[in-house]
Design a protein around this motif. Structure first.
Motif, PDB file in Angstrom:
ATOM      1  N   ALA A 193     -50.954 -92.589  32.002  1.00  0.00           N
ATOM      2  CA  ALA A 193     -51.902 -93.912  31.916  1.00  0.00           C
ATOM      3  C   ALA A 193     -51.226 -94.942  32.731  1.00  0.00           C
ATOM      4  CB  ALA A 193     -52.460 -94.133  30.399  1.00  0.00           C
TER       5      ALA A 193
ATOM      6  N   CYS B 172     -56.710 -93.766  33.337  1.00  0.00           N
ATOM      7  CA  CYS B 172     -55.995 -92.662  33.721  1.00  0.00           C
ATOM      8  C   CYS B 172     -56.775 -91.981  34.948  1.00  0.00           C
ATOM      9  CB  CYS B 172     -55.753 -91.579  32.713  1.00  0.00           C
ATOM     10  SG  CYS B 172     -54.849 -89.991  33.010  1.00  0.00           S
TER      11      CYS B 172
ATOM     12  N   GLU C 168     -55.642 -99.381  29.403  1.00  0.00           N
ATOM     13  CA  GLU C 168     -55.025 -98.161  29.970  1.00  0.00           C
ATOM     14  C   GLU C 168     -56.225 -97.452  30.677  1.00  0.00           C
ATOM     15  OE1 GLU C 168     -52.924 -95.728  26.921  1.00  0.00           O
ATOM     16  OE2 GLU C 168     -51.198 -97.016  27.239  1.00  0.00           O
TER      17      GLU C 168
ATOM     18  N   ARG D  70     -51.180 -98.934  32.298  1.00  0.00           N
ATOM     19  CA  ARG D  70     -51.787-100.267  31.492  1.00  0.00           C
ATOM     20  C   ARG D  70     -51.506-101.357  32.404  1.00  0.00           C
ATOM     21  NH1 ARG D  70     -49.975-101.744  25.274  1.00  0.00           N
ATOM     22  NH2 ARG D  70     -51.171-103.871  25.235  1.00  0.00           N
TER      23      ARG D  70
END
Length: 455
Positions: A264, A325, A323, A266
């Motif tokens: 992920a 992804c 976050e 952030r």
């Protein structure tokens, strides 16, 4: 962070409205007169009681910091989200007259807030997470593998049939496509749906509409046939492709993907643009984000059934820490939203701008990774919107090169916002660069002023 620092502008509140009627009604409720017991927690919760036509006031609460963007609940009977009371409450909160002050969240509002956030936590932990994005684990991995193999076989059968149809079209000449009409292509698209290849079906429908698209249609049809043939061959020979390109082919054909391509990221994500498209059956919402620390541009997609707007929404021009992804595939910008750490708030940071020549080069590089890419996000600046033939173009302020607007963008009724913001002076414009030109989605002045939505 103080409460004043996270308050929004009125335009950013009204951008959440589902339609023009809601914007008008919400604006009328953006004054203190109908409201009582209003308050804000300072961490993204706003609440209040709004006196309506009945004896009891409506209880309205807005969660600005929950996963998936702002959400609201109101005891009124409206089926619109957000309703006019939620919009009015946010407008009241966004003002600088102190009508909404910080206080303790009442029980009725806290119960809904905690329930919503708990459901988000449960969703994130169900089946585990990958890089902050929820990834439900299949109950039977072996059964899932067999289903995937059966689907791949059906797509292969459909792609093989489509290759034969394309060969027949080119063998008989493009003029035959004009005579046969749309029915043949609709039938072919239905066959691709049966083959569980919705991506191929969508492209076939576009192919069938080209003979009636005006002068120059044979060239456009030949180009689309070439791209469709390339996609077919990519699927049929996917075992020989690099893993990332094979994933891109799968997504273009219509295979579902999951956001598990790496860890992920952030960042503090600036919302650059948000717009909806509809095919009559499904409404697709596109939200473009810019990572102010990573410099990365990312795309959030959400969907709603016909007649209903998607739930995921963020106001343009605000930033939030979260976050994300990535989805797999070469050159893919789509991400899934993971944990959100702060509510949307103003930020002075803006993406780095490119010249028009650099933007065209960036789009060309993106096409090498994904030949079926229809557009690529880029910020242009400093540029000046100028008339061009019967439309408009964005010209480099130094007199270098220019990018024409797409025909649809050049004919939009709200193009005046961009022209008014510029007033003949250079501006920075964010949008999508494609083969038909540039589609402006947002703009701001050279002094990094407020982001102005253009869609």
């Amino acid at each position: 962070m103080t409460q004043q620092e996270v308050r929004w502008a009125a335009d950013q509140v009204l951008a959440l409205a589902p339609d023009a009627a809601s914007r008008k009604a919400g604006s009328r409720l953006g004054t203190a007169a109908p409201w009582s017991r209003t308050g804000s927690s300072g961490d993204g919760t706003v609440w209040g009681l709004c006196q309506g036509s009945g004896s009891s006031p409506y209880r309205t609460v807005v969660d600005l910091a929950g996963a998936g963007g702002p959400a609201s609940r109101c005891s009124c009977p409206s089926r619109k989200f957000p309703c006019k009371h939620a919009l009015g409450l946010l407008l009241l909160w966004a003002g600088s007259d102190g009508a909404v002050v910080r206080g303790e969240v009442p029980d009725w509002a806290e119960q809904w807030i905690e329930g919503r956030r708990q459901r988000a936590r449960d969703k994130g932990t169900a089946g585990g997470t990958t890089g902050g994005a929820p990834t439900p684990a299949p109950a039977d991995p072996e059964a899932a593998r067999r289903r995937a193999e059966r689907r791949a076989e059906r797509i292969t059968s459909g792609a093989t049939e489509l290759e034969q149809r394309l060969a027949d079209l080119l063998r008989g000449g493009l003029a035959a496509a004009e005579r046969t009409g749309y029915g043949l292509w609709e039938e072919t698209a239905a066959r691709m749906v049966d083959a569980q290849a919705p991506g191929l079906a969508a492209r076939v429908r576009e192919l069938g509409a080209l003979p009636s698209s005006g002068p120059g249609w044979p060239s456009r049809m030949l180009e689309e046939c070439a791209l469709l043939h390339l996609l077919d061959q990519g699927w049929l020979r996917r075992a020989r492709l690099p893993e990332a390109l094979a994933a891109t082919v799968g997504s273009r054909v219509g295979l579902p993907g999951s956001a598990d391509a790496g860890p992920a990221v952030r960042d503090r994500w600036l919302v650059l643009a948000r717009y909806d498209t509809s095919d009559g059956r499904l409404t697709t919402r596109r939200i473009w984000l810019y990572g102010t620390d990573s410099g990365r541009t990312a795309l959030l997609l959400s969907y709603g059934a016909a007649g209903r707007a998607p739930e995921l929404t963020f106001p343009v021009g605000l930033a939030f820490e979260a976050e994300v992804c990535a989805y797999p595939g070469a050159g893919q910008l789509r991400v899934a939203l993971g944990e959100q750490f702060t509510p949307p708030a103003p930020t002075p940071l803006r993406p780095k701008a490119s010249t028009t020549a650099q933007a065209a080069a960036l789009y060309g590089e993106a096409l090498r990774a994904d030949p079926w890419l229809e557009s690529f996000p880029v910020a242009l600046g400093p540029v000046v919107p100028t008339p061009f033939e019967e439309s408009w173009q964005l010209a480099d302020a130094d007199g270098g090169t220019a990018l024409p607007l797409t025909p649809a963008a050049g004919a939009r009724a709200d193009l005046w916002r961009l022209v008014a913001l510029s007033g003949g002076a250079p501006v920075t414009v964010f949008g999508e660069c494609g083969p038909g030109g540039f589609t402006p989605l947002a703009a701001w002045s050279q002094d990094e002023g407020e982001v102005v939505p253009l869609c």
